[in-house]
Motif scaffolding. Structure first.
Motif, short mmCIF file in Angstrom:
data_model
loop_
_atom_site.label_atom_id
_atom_site.label_comp_id
_atom_site.label_asym_id
_atom_site.label_seq_id
_atom_site.Cartn_x
_atom_site.Cartn_y
_atom_site.Cartn_z
N VAL B 63 4.15 -9.13 -8.26
CA VAL B 63 5.16 -8.77 -7.26
C VAL B 63 5.44 -7.27 -7.33
O VAL B 63 5.45 -6.58 -6.30
CB VAL B 63 6.46 -9.58 -7.47
CG1 VAL B 63 7.57 -9.08 -6.56
CG2 VAL B 63 6.22 -11.07 -7.23
N ASN B 64 5.64 -6.75 -8.55
CA ASN B 64 5.90 -5.31 -8.71
C ASN B 64 4.72 -4.47 -8.24
O ASN B 64 4.90 -3.44 -7.58
CB ASN B 64 6.19 -4.98 -10.18
CG ASN B 64 7.57 -5.48 -10.58
OD1 ASN B 64 8.38 -5.85 -9.74
ND2 ASN B 64 7.82 -5.54 -11.88
N LEU B 68 4.68 -1.58 -5.37
CA LEU B 68 4.21 -0.27 -5.78
C LEU B 68 3.10 0.24 -4.84
O LEU B 68 3.14 1.38 -4.37
CB LEU B 68 3.66 -0.43 -7.19
CG LEU B 68 3.71 0.73 -8.12
CD1 LEU B 68 3.95 0.21 -9.54
CD2 LEU B 68 2.41 1.46 -8.04
N VAL B 69 2.13 -0.65 -4.56
CA VAL B 69 1.00 -0.24 -3.72
C VAL B 69 1.47 0.07 -2.30
O VAL B 69 0.94 0.96 -1.64
CB VAL B 69 -0.10 -1.33 -3.72
CG1 VAL B 69 -1.17 -1.03 -2.68
CG2 VAL B 69 -0.72 -1.44 -5.10
N HIS B 70 2.53 -0.65 -1.87
CA HIS B 70 3.06 -0.40 -0.53
C HIS B 70 3.57 1.01 -0.35
O HIS B 70 3.61 1.54 0.76
CB HIS B 70 4.21 -1.39 -0.24
CG HIS B 70 3.80 -2.43 0.71
ND1 HIS B 70 4.34 -2.58 1.95
CD2 HIS B 70 2.85 -3.37 0.60
CE1 HIS B 70 3.76 -3.59 2.56
NE2 HIS B 70 2.85 -4.09 1.76
N LEU B 127 1.33 4.76 -12.91
CA LEU B 127 1.22 4.55 -11.46
C LEU B 127 2.44 5.14 -10.75
O LEU B 127 2.32 5.80 -9.72
CB LEU B 127 1.11 3.06 -11.14
CG LEU B 127 -0.27 2.44 -11.29
CD1 LEU B 127 -0.20 0.92 -11.18
CD2 LEU B 127 -1.21 2.97 -10.20
N ARG B 128 3.63 4.90 -11.34
CA ARG B 128 4.85 5.40 -10.68
C ARG B 128 4.96 6.92 -10.77
O ARG B 128 5.46 7.56 -9.86
CB ARG B 128 6.08 4.73 -11.28
CG ARG B 128 6.21 3.29 -10.83
CD ARG B 128 7.61 2.76 -11.00
NE ARG B 128 7.57 1.30 -11.11
CZ ARG B 128 7.53 0.66 -12.28
NH1 ARG B 128 7.55 1.33 -13.41
NH2 ARG B 128 7.49 -0.66 -12.28
N HIS B 144 14.24 7.07 -5.42
CA HIS B 144 14.00 5.62 -5.46
C HIS B 144 12.98 5.29 -6.55
O HIS B 144 13.20 4.41 -7.38
CB HIS B 144 13.50 5.15 -4.09
CG HIS B 144 13.01 3.73 -4.06
ND1 HIS B 144 13.85 2.65 -4.10
CD2 HIS B 144 11.74 3.22 -4.04
CE1 HIS B 144 13.14 1.53 -4.08
NE2 HIS B 144 11.86 1.85 -4.04
N HIS B 145 11.84 6.02 -6.55
CA HIS B 145 10.80 5.77 -7.55
C HIS B 145 11.31 6.08 -8.96
O HIS B 145 11.02 5.36 -9.90
CB HIS B 145 9.56 6.63 -7.26
CG HIS B 145 8.78 6.16 -6.09
ND1 HIS B 145 8.49 4.82 -5.88
CD2 HIS B 145 8.23 6.83 -5.05
CE1 HIS B 145 7.79 4.71 -4.77
NE2 HIS B 145 7.64 5.90 -4.23
#
Lengths: 193, 193, 193, 193
Positions: B63-64, B68-70, B127-128, B144-145
């Motif tokens: 789900v995360n 993230l990819v979005h 990734l973040r 947000h990130h």
């Protein structure tokens, strides 16, 4: 069989499915040691290292496969079967990884690992030959593919070299197995591109 | 290697394939007890519980990963390899689950489980970081990130803590393994967001 | 966690991946008999029959899952987790299939098979409850979902019944396991729809 | 159950997933020999050859499946279940491959391999019958499907023949197993098309 109808989307999705499974089932060979002791875990180390190396090799292949498919203009029978030929040799990676991981000091096991990666390289070579054929009169594109193919041929030659080399020293072969993936991460200028 | 051509669709499809296989092959470790008796089934219970826990952990990761990819703007080489780094550690979840499930009272087996989940957390962190880099001048998105990354860093710290803690008490580590997924289901206000 | 962004496409693709793997890995439990004799093959028969039955059950679930996802209006957190809850119980089908196939005369093994299929039914029930909630003022759609849910509840009740029944007669439970899939193939009028 | 809503895209994606897994898990049966000696490796050879043959057979089936699905006009219940029937028999390929590979001199093991490939052929036959039905008044399309179906029926007949033939000579059956895939690579004129 009229193959011309196939889109690259389907070719890509199927190849991705196969590569995702190859990458993931390799971990099934990582058997949890019977005893939860540090020495027992250390015994698993060579299998783990061979798994990590094969994961890296398969990941690079996936990235390269993706770029390659992007350049496809039409899914000919030749392209389709070159791709299936590549997937066949890739599907043997879990087998040779397990074999080499458990017998990392045995020339034959190490040679077999190198041989399978060499066969995968020939698959890429065939795919790129077909791309060069499809480039037609676009000489810039043609040259681009030919340049990548030279790099691929160099990697293939190294893998082929690792086969007899394993009988001299398995460590020399392992050096090649680490060197080829490293080639893909070094700055492009250093590897002559 | 020009990675810029890759779309998030392909990245997502490949990651989904790998995660779907990880989630599913874990069940292969659930060996049917030799005898159809209740005590024999009870012996399988710890393996079952560790399977259920890992399924939950991997489901939350999926789900995360999706969210993230979005938020990805361009598939850079850095993003691609951070993602492959994450998938590598995720691919070890079936192994550490099996090992901890069969040796749930052994500090080393439990510590190894915590260590792998910690390594997965570092994958998300990388990734973040790349997403924050891609946010550019969009300070709202950046914030947000960064907020999500703080939550992720907290989860990572807990997993890291579970490693030495296992040598004091495996149950303390198990508490952490249950606590982190729970954090994702508690009302957002309670976890400071 | 803002789930609202997820599309049904991704939910579907991930579920499909998991179901495809479930259906396929079950065959790994079909171990080739050590000797190539007819009696040795006959011994594998119960495992084969349980595999065929589970393949059919999982195939029906896949078809139903597909129709269900088509009716989804928005991927809420409730829907997402109901789906993951369903996939969890589905992922246990290979385990209970193997267990029941190898111990088809043992009440506990048969009861466990029925119990897992019952848990899958509760997953569908939760998913359909969420669909009914999403129907809003569209009373025709709401009624459509409620009618299907009644059929699903009937199948769930039968599976739940098979659990205690196995202790009276495993054959009575097997009758239920064959009856429920048959219900989906009988002309709709006969099953009251 | 209203099947009409299903798109060929979903049917294709699910079938692809199942076929990709079938092709890949077969390699799990290739067990690394315990000793890294050449004689030990030679013992694995029949299993390897049966793997390579089944890979080729499954690859051809995938290509054919793809062309077949492209011609689908509407996903009827009949089509859906013919496809699931085909996937069922395809899912047994890893089992019969392993069995025949390990007992390649035993008539029963070889006969079983031929039987499963015959059952797969019947699946294709059913799918093409449905396509012919869907062709309606388009006589050119109808004829195209009927011509391919004749070729498929010929392959099916050969596979059926291989079953009793194995009891006379397993090598005669193996000849058929190599002949049928070869038929798909020979120039179309030679095989009467």
């Amino acid at each position: 069989m009229p193959h011309s109808e196939m889109t690259t989307g389907r070719l890509e999705a199927f190849s991705d499915g196969v590569i995702a499974i190859i990458i993931t089932i390799m971990v099934l060979e990582l058997r949890a040691p019977a005893q939860p002791t540090f020495p027992a875990l250390v015994k698993v180390a060579p299998v783990f290292i061979s798994y990590a190396l094969s994961f890296l090799v398969a990941a690079i292949m996936w990235v390269n496969h993706h770029h390659l498919v992007h350049a496809v203009r039409s899914v000919t029978a030749r392209l389709l079967w070159s791709n299936l030929y590549l997937l066949f040799w890739m599907s043997l990676i879990p087998f040779v990884t397990d074999y080499a991981g458990k017998n990392y000091r045995e020339p034959m096991a190490v040679a077999l690992y190198g041989l399978d990666l060499f066969m995968c390289s020939t698959g890429y070579y065939l795919l790129r030959l077909e791309l060069i054929r499809q480039s037609g009169h676009d000489s810039a594109l043609r040259e681009h593919h030919e340049r990548i193919n030279r790099k691929g041929a160099f990697a293939a030659a190294l893998y082929l070299l690792s086969v007899p080399l394993a009988y001299a020293s398995v460590y020399a072969s392992f050096f090649i197995f680490v060197l080829v993936p490293a080639m893909y991460f070094l700055p492009e200028k250093l590897v002559g591109e």
